[in-house]
Enzyme design. Structure first.
Site, PDB file in Angstrom:
ATOM      1  N   ARG A  31       0.827  -1.212   0.000  1.00 28.92           N
ATOM      2  CA  ARG A  31       0.000   0.000   0.000  1.00 28.92           C
ATOM      3  C   ARG A  31       0.856   1.255   0.000  1.00 28.92           C
ATOM      4  O   ARG A  31       0.330   2.367   0.019  1.00 28.92           O
ATOM      5  CB  ARG A  31      -0.923  -0.002   1.220  1.00 28.92           C
ATOM      6  N   GLU A  43      -0.706  -9.062  -5.529  1.00 27.80           N
ATOM      7  CA  GLU A  43      -1.997  -9.701  -5.794  1.00 27.80           C
ATOM      8  C   GLU A  43      -1.848 -11.191  -6.101  1.00 27.80           C
ATOM      9  O   GLU A  43      -2.684 -11.993  -5.707  1.00 27.80           O
ATOM     10  CB  GLU A  43      -2.729  -8.992  -6.946  1.00 27.80           C
ATOM     11  N   LEU A  86       5.055 -20.819  -0.083  1.00 29.01           N
ATOM     12  CA  LEU A  86       3.773 -20.159  -0.381  1.00 29.01           C
ATOM     13  C   LEU A  86       2.802 -21.119  -1.065  1.00 29.01           C
ATOM     14  O   LEU A  86       1.596 -20.888  -1.055  1.00 29.01           O
ATOM     15  CB  LEU A  86       3.982 -18.945  -1.293  1.00 29.01           C
ATOM     16  N   GLY A  87       3.334 -22.165  -1.696  1.00 30.75           N
ATOM     17  CA  GLY A  87       2.457 -23.145  -2.364  1.00 30.75           C
ATOM     18  C   GLY A  87       1.901 -22.631  -3.682  1.00 30.75           C
ATOM     19  O   GLY A  87       2.200 -21.499  -4.094  1.00 30.75           O
ATOM     20  N   TYR A  88       1.098 -23.457  -4.329  1.00 28.04           N
ATOM     21  CA  TYR A  88       0.500 -23.099  -5.634  1.00 28.04           C
ATOM     22  C   TYR A  88       1.569 -22.490  -6.550  1.00 28.04           C
ATOM     23  O   TYR A  88       1.487 -21.337  -6.952  1.00 28.04           O
ATOM     24  CB  TYR A  88      -0.651 -22.106  -5.467  1.00 28.04           C
ATOM     25  N   TYR A 126      -9.849 -11.173 -12.113  1.00 29.54           N
ATOM     26  CA  TYR A 126      -9.685 -10.567 -10.786  1.00 29.54           C
ATOM     27  C   TYR A 126      -8.386  -9.756 -10.710  1.00 29.54           C
ATOM     28  O   TYR A 126      -8.381  -8.580 -10.327  1.00 29.54           O
ATOM     29  CB  TYR A 126      -9.699 -11.633  -9.665  1.00 29.54           C
ATOM     30  N   ASP A 144     -13.031 -10.826  -5.697  1.00 27.42           N
ATOM     31  CA  ASP A 144     -12.562 -12.113  -5.168  1.00 27.42           C
ATOM     32  C   ASP A 144     -13.603 -12.616  -4.156  1.00 27.42           C
ATOM     33  O   ASP A 144     -14.696 -12.053  -4.042  1.00 27.42           O
ATOM     34  CB  ASP A 144     -11.173 -11.961  -4.534  1.00 27.42           C
ATOM     35  N   CYS A 208     -19.557  -1.681  11.641  1.00 26.90           N
ATOM     36  CA  CYS A 208     -19.419  -1.614  10.175  1.00 26.90           C
ATOM     37  C   CYS A 208     -19.862  -0.250   9.654  1.00 26.90           C
ATOM     38  O   CYS A 208     -20.920   0.248  10.040  1.00 26.90           O
ATOM     39  CB  CYS A 208     -20.267  -2.712   9.536  1.00 26.90           C
ATOM     40  N   CYS A 214     -26.691  -1.846   4.747  1.00 27.67           N
ATOM     41  CA  CYS A 214     -26.568  -3.258   4.382  1.00 27.67           C
ATOM     42  C   CYS A 214     -27.921  -3.970   4.442  1.00 27.67           C
ATOM     43  O   CYS A 214     -28.532  -4.109   5.507  1.00 27.67           O
ATOM     44  CB  CYS A 214     -25.585  -3.934   5.333  1.00 27.67           C
TER      45      CYS A 214
END
Ligand code: ADE
Length: 355
Positions: A31, A43, A86-88, A126, A144, A208, A214
């Site tokens: 950020r 991302e 981290l995998g994948y 995404y 997402d 919230c 909402c």
């Protein structure tokens, strides 16, 4: 046509969200930048992985590969090494392929338009939406699982979010809600609300910023949304692995470059049947072409992938000598393993080895 009341609610939602985000956003390393490349890396890492875990990996990765150029010019093995844990791993391989494409085709500048960005390996709808909105402030939705949940609740959408049609509907809705000139903050504020307030169970509705707007909260059904049809359970599989050893070295085999753990190093394994491990081992050892003199059970470990649940039966096989096989391989000692990207599933096997 939207009614006046709906326009007011929409404006309230936009305003309350952005104000809440400005005050409550977490201080996360990605950020601090609007660099498309860095947002891209973050991302990809954040898909399927928790923010807390990603922070350290992101910082290390960006230190080593600060721009597209360094990533595109690295060896794939090194990139995978930085991803280890981290995998994948297909995410890392695609990111690397993508970086090469951006380096060769666009001089290292990540494109700032949908047409070109969606053609880059690993960038789906995404990720494209996330990069274009967060880095370039363009009005594209990034939907997402968190955003599906937040929007299902705010607008009381009872359709099944496992259906592509529902996802498209919600993407269109999110796009309609992006306030002109504030795409970047809006995208991140939705993610942040999903992470901090509008959580899957026990959402913190009392604090919230969208409490009054909402629709699900008004009806008291926030915890019933979103509706999501069940995924199939990972398939339970009986796997047999042989760890081949000779003179304190272990045979590591490089997996073919596609598939679950493609391009990573590992061990020889095969699906078998309970109580028939001898036959399965024999099939593997016959293929191996290195004579083995002694076989001993090492233990069992379990590893769950997205679609498979491996019940792994491990055997230590003593080879007569450090022979060669018809596949990329290395004989590796206890301390040398650091140099090889080993996915979690094979780390579990490595840890079972008694030296
Ligand atoms: N999850 C996905 N993208 C994110 C982001 N940019 N910040 C926080 N969580 C995220």
């Amino acid at each position: 046509m939207m009614e006046e009341k709906d326009v007011n609610i929409k404006q309230k939602i936009q305003q309350n969200l952005l104000e809440w985000f400005a005050k409550n956003k977490r201080d996360l390393p990605w950020r601090k930048t609007k660099d498309g490349y860095k947002i891209w890396v973050s991302e990809i890492m954040l898909q399927q992985t928790r923010v807390d875990t990603v922070i350290e990996y992101y910082n290390r990765f960006i230190d080593r590969f600060p721009t597209v150029k360094e990533l595109a010019q690295a060896e794939e093995q090194e990139v995978l090494k930085y991803w280890q844990g981290l995998g994948y791993y297909s995410r890392a391989r695609n990111l690397y392929k993508g970086a090469k494409m951006v380096w060769e085709k666009y001089g290292g500048i990540l494109p700032d338009n949908m047409e070109q960005i969606k053609k880059i390996p690993g960038i789906g709808p995404y990720t494209a939406g996330a990069i274009l909105s967060i880095a370039y402030n363009l009005p594209y939705p990034a939907v997402d699982g968190n955003v599906l949940r937040v929007f299902s609740r705010i607008l009381d959408i009872k359709e099944d979010i496992a259906q592509p049609g529902t996802v498209r509907y919600i993407q269109d809705k999110v796009k309609e809600y992006i306030p002109s000139g504030y795409a970047s903050e809006f995208t991140e504020s939705l993610m942040e609300l999903g992470a901090l307030i509008c959580t899957p169970i026990s959402p913190l509705c009392l604090v919230c910023p969208l409490y009054h707007q909402c629709a699900a909260r008004q009806k008291g059904i926030q915890e019933k949304l979103p509706i999501k049809s069940k995924k199939v359970k990972p398939k339970r599989m009986h796997m047999v692995f042989c760890v081949i050893r000779s003179e304190e070295k272990i045979l590591l085999i490089k997996n073919a470059s596609n598939g679950l753990v493609g391009g990573m190093w590992g061990f020889m394994g095969k699906e078998g049947h309970p109580s028939q491990d001898d036959q399965t081992l024999k099939l593997m050892l016959d293929d191996l072409n290195i004579p083995v003199q002694h076989v001993q059970k090492l233990g069992t470990v379990r590893h769950i992938f997205t679609h498979m649940d491996w019940d792994m039966h491990l055997y230590m096989c003593e080879a007569l000598y450090q022979g060669h096989i018809g596949q990329e391989h290395e004989w590796v000692g206890k301390e040398e393993i650091e140099n090889y990207p080993l996915p979690k599933v094979y780390q579990k096997i490595w840890e079972k080895i008694e030296w």
